[in-house]
Motif scaffolding. Structure first.
Motif, PDB file in Angstrom:
ATOM      1  N   VAL A   1     -15.359  14.150 110.290  1.00 19.83           N
ATOM      2  CA  VAL A   1     -16.355  15.212 110.155  1.00 19.83           C
ATOM      3  C   VAL A   1     -17.682  14.604 109.724  1.00 19.83           C
TER       4      VAL A   1
ATOM      5  N   HIS B   1     -19.961  23.294 115.845  1.00 21.04           N
ATOM      6  CA  HIS B   1     -19.498  22.035 116.443  1.00 21.04           C
ATOM      7  C   HIS B   1     -20.174  21.787 117.788  1.00 21.04           C
TER       8      HIS B   1
ATOM      9  N   ASP C   1     -16.777  18.869 113.866  1.00 19.60           N
ATOM     10  CA  ASP C   1     -18.014  18.940 113.100  1.00 19.60           C
ATOM     11  C   ASP C   1     -18.427  20.353 112.736  1.00 19.60           C
TER      12      ASP C   1
ATOM     13  N   SER D   1     -12.965  14.012 116.187  1.00 21.12           N
ATOM     14  CA  SER D   1     -14.185  14.511 115.552  1.00 21.12           C
ATOM     15  C   SER D   1     -14.226  16.034 115.602  1.00 21.12           C
TER      16      SER D   1
END
Length: 354
Positions: A153, A122, A115, A113
């Motif tokens: 994402v 993130h 982000d 992951s």
């Protein structure tokens, strides 16, 4: 023998325990495992049934799956039974020795992951300073260990402007795909970050941009929770320059719409054995401690409704794209309380059938 063709993939969230505090967590993870999580023996029995079912991809999810103490034992069991094991991880616990152990245990790919393209974007979403750099280090460790990886994402307002850089970061990190999840208002999102959910207009614009970007992007871009996205790819006749266009059609929702609970689609098993159609559609279908996963798959009244596209209501029910899109059933349920209602996040206004 199952009466309904099986899903393409099964996601098994093996623990609720996680080392991060993500704002959006679909599993509502915590610092400690749930007291009723399936034991090692129960998990292995479930994995045997999944293998016998002929599932093509088995995803170990969480929480953070690496937080489960018997993770490697479970992964090895699934792999030994012939399952293609993929791990969904926040990446922060993966270093070189961990990546090597994962590969020895039979893990064949890892989804990490990411982000945001910036640490602050993130880290704010994931609830821990330094999580961004740790995740990128985890990706590098997977690459060095020969473990294929992709970036996962969550698209939301704070990272919209960073999407191009996130894709570049995925390519530069050696990812073989980027999977972008539209933020859906599950329980924790409603409590912690409802203001980050995209507007309908923002969703439409970023999907249009992603479709155009796919032409030159060297890796496949996939968008779960947004089955309208393949409609754009087809409408624009997007032809990737760097890989066969057929790779875009290998995702479970392409030409079939929302994959939740669908044949050749998707099903989720929670740490305590509860079965739900999708991580975004938290409706209990049954529990594997009480009946087999195949019995739940075949006999669930909820799944029967999801599979009957003619039961869809409102604009989704009238849309000419109904059978190849169907909207996101998770978003429909979370925002309206009705899993058959129109997807409130759809921006497409096509001609309707009379």
């Amino acid at each position: 023998m199952t009466k309904t063709p099986p899903p393409f993939l099964v996601s098994y969230a093996i623990t609720r325990r996680c080392n991060l505090k993500c704002k959006h967590c679909y599993s509502d993870a915590s610092e400690t495992p749930a007291p009723d999580e399936l034991t090692t023996h129960e998990s292995n029995d479930l994995l045997d049934e999944i293998a016998d079912w002929g599932i093509r991809i088995l995803i170990f999810d969480g929480g953070e799956p690496l937080c489960r103490e018997d993770f490697y034992e479970i992964a090895n069991h699934a792999s030994a039974r012939g399952s293609r094991v993929v791990v969904g991880s926040n990446g922060t616990l993966i270093d070189a020795p961990t990546a090597a152990k994962m590969r020895i245990a039979g893990v064949q790919a890892v989804a990490i992951s990411i982000d945001g393209a910036k640490p602050e974007t993130h880290d704010r979403f994931r609830g821990e300073e330094g999580a961004f750099n740790k995740a990128l280090n985890g990706a590098q460790a997977c690459k060095q260990a020969g473990l294929p990886l992709q970036f996962n994402v969550v698209i939301r307002k704070p990272c919209l402007s960073e999407v191009p850089e996130i894709l570049k970061l995925a390519v530069d990190s050696g990812a073989n795909a980027a999977e972008l999840f539209d933020l859906v208002q599950v329980k924790r999102v409603k409590e912690q970050c409802p203001e980050e959910v995209l507007s309908t207009d923002e969703r439409g614009k970023v999907m249009e941009w992603l479709a155009e970007a796919q032409t030159d992007c060297p890796i496949p871009i996939r968008v779960p929770a947004c089955p309208m996205y393949p409609l754009i790819l087809k409408e624009k006749n997007i032809r990737p320059r760097n890989f066969p266009a057929s790779l875009l059609r290998r995702i479970p929702y392409y030409d079939r719409g929302c994959a939740a609970g669908m044949p050749n689609g998707y099903i989720t098993i929670l740490p305590n054995g509860d079965v739900i159609p999708c991580m975004l559609l938290n409706i209990k279908l049954g529990n594997v401690r009480e009946e087999s996963i195949t019995e739940i798959w075949d006999d669930s009244p909820v799944l029967a409704k999801l599979r009957s596209r003619d039961l869809l209501e409102g604009q989704c029910g009238r849309c000419i794209h109904r059978d190849v899109c169907a909207g996101c059933r998770g978003r429909a349920y979370e925002e309206t309380g009705n899993l058959l209602s129109s997807d409130p996040g759809c921006w497409i206004k096509p001609p309707r059938e009379q």
